[in-house]
Write a protein that holds these residues in place. Sequence first.
Motif, short mmCIF file in Angstrom:
data_model
loop_
_atom_site.label_atom_id
_atom_site.label_comp_id
_atom_site.label_asym_id
_atom_site.label_seq_id
_atom_site.Cartn_x
_atom_site.Cartn_y
_atom_site.Cartn_z
N ILE A 134 68.34 -90.40 -41.04
CA ILE A 134 68.25 -90.32 -39.81
C ILE A 134 67.12 -90.66 -38.82
N ALA A 135 66.04 -89.62 -38.89
CA ALA A 135 64.88 -89.36 -38.70
C ALA A 135 63.96 -90.80 -39.10
N GLU A 136 63.90 -91.49 -39.52
CA GLU A 136 63.05 -92.25 -39.64
C GLU A 136 63.58 -93.40 -38.64
N ARG A 137 64.48 -94.32 -38.79
CA ARG A 137 65.62 -94.47 -37.21
C ARG A 137 65.59 -94.25 -36.35
N HIS A 138 64.82 -92.86 -35.70
CA HIS A 138 64.04 -92.71 -34.22
C HIS A 138 63.09 -92.48 -34.11
N TYR A 139 62.28 -92.14 -35.45
CA TYR A 139 60.73 -92.51 -35.16
C TYR A 139 60.22 -92.57 -36.18
N PRO A 140 59.17 -94.92 -35.44
CA PRO A 140 58.99 -94.90 -36.61
C PRO A 140 57.68 -94.36 -37.64
#
Length: 430
Positions: free
Chosen positions: A79-85
């Motif tokens: 989830i974090a990768e989706r919102h923080y490239p």
Amino acid sequence: MKLKIFERFEQQQDGPAKAQGIAIWQAAIFIAAQIAGSGVLALPKAASDAGGWLGLGIMLVLCVNATFAGAHLGLCWAIAERHYPDLKTHIRNPYPTLGEKAYGRWLSIVISVAMQVELIGTGTVFLLLSAQIIETLLLPYELSVNACVWLPTLAAFLCPAMWLGSPKDFWQFGVGALLTTLTTCIIATVESINDAATGLLPPPDTSVTLTPKSFFLGFGVIIFSFGGASTFPTIQNDMRHREKFPISVMVAFAAIITMYVPVTAAGFAVYGHDVQSSILNSISSGPAVVAAQILIAIHLVTAFVILTNPATQYIEHLLNIPHKFGWKRCLVRTCVLLLMVFIGETVRDFGKVLSLVGGSTTTLLNMVFPPIIYLKFKSTLEPESTVPLWRKIYLLVILVIGLVGGVAATYSAILDIVGPQSFRKPCYIP
């Protein structure tokens, strides 16, 4: 492979795979290798403390909880990768980073402190137990070299291996650690059954007997035996397909419980409440037990390298040391190793440290932080994606068990440490 229980792993994230990195099966080996080890020897005694066969049931429940929470910790990173490239690059402090993205700097600091305490404490336990096993193995040969001497000797042997970069640089250590643990579990199970077959042992007391203190001491040891979430984000960060980390978690815990159940059940069934802290000390001596001791010692020293890596990587991050081999890395990791040696030479009793670490930091990292981070991410970053009620309830149940059980286990462990006749003189005091 897509499993509905994890909502198809949050729809199989569309981030690019890393050109270089470890595979799903390698990540599973790392997880299983650094979790299964010293804890498995103490599980029959932990089950006895937690009520005998009731303790075995608790072990199964906590395994399912650890699997579910660990898989959701992997989903948190996706989830974090989706919102923080920017997180798609190599991150040297992934678990604290998740805490910061979810709740701010304060949780990042709390997670960082818990990680360092757990990893350094567990690394110390591994060194202590390895040194004590070597001392035991050499007793028949009348060698007057005790664990106080073997502890720094082992540290010197392991020091060069600690200088390696991250898990992808030493996946072979994971294979060796897992194979040695598997073989040890088979030996311990078979030899326990052989002891029962001789008919020389008294009938075991397998009644359900427990006190609040003994129950939570057993709880702490069992939690420690499933501990390892502090390294999960680091392992996930080195994968080619990070979004498939939950598969690695499930495979790893399936392998772990397959090893744990026979040892625990056979050990308690044969020796009952008289089983010792290490199952190998209850089994009749012989070549097989010696082989098991050698194998578990090998496991401890190989898993030690995997286990301590996240702690050293984070310290290097704080000191702005480049993520490449160099004298600064060697110096920092050597100093961390020396700290573990000092703690080991001071405390000396690995069992008490194991219970304390399991009840405190391991419980926080395995059962408390993953649910609160996941639920926070889903409510703030992806509010349009509704969390099923059953999943939310189960995560909250894991959270409550972790909080209540962790506090009680930590309190019981502290009482055990400061209790009568618990003090042992440090190695460096004549």
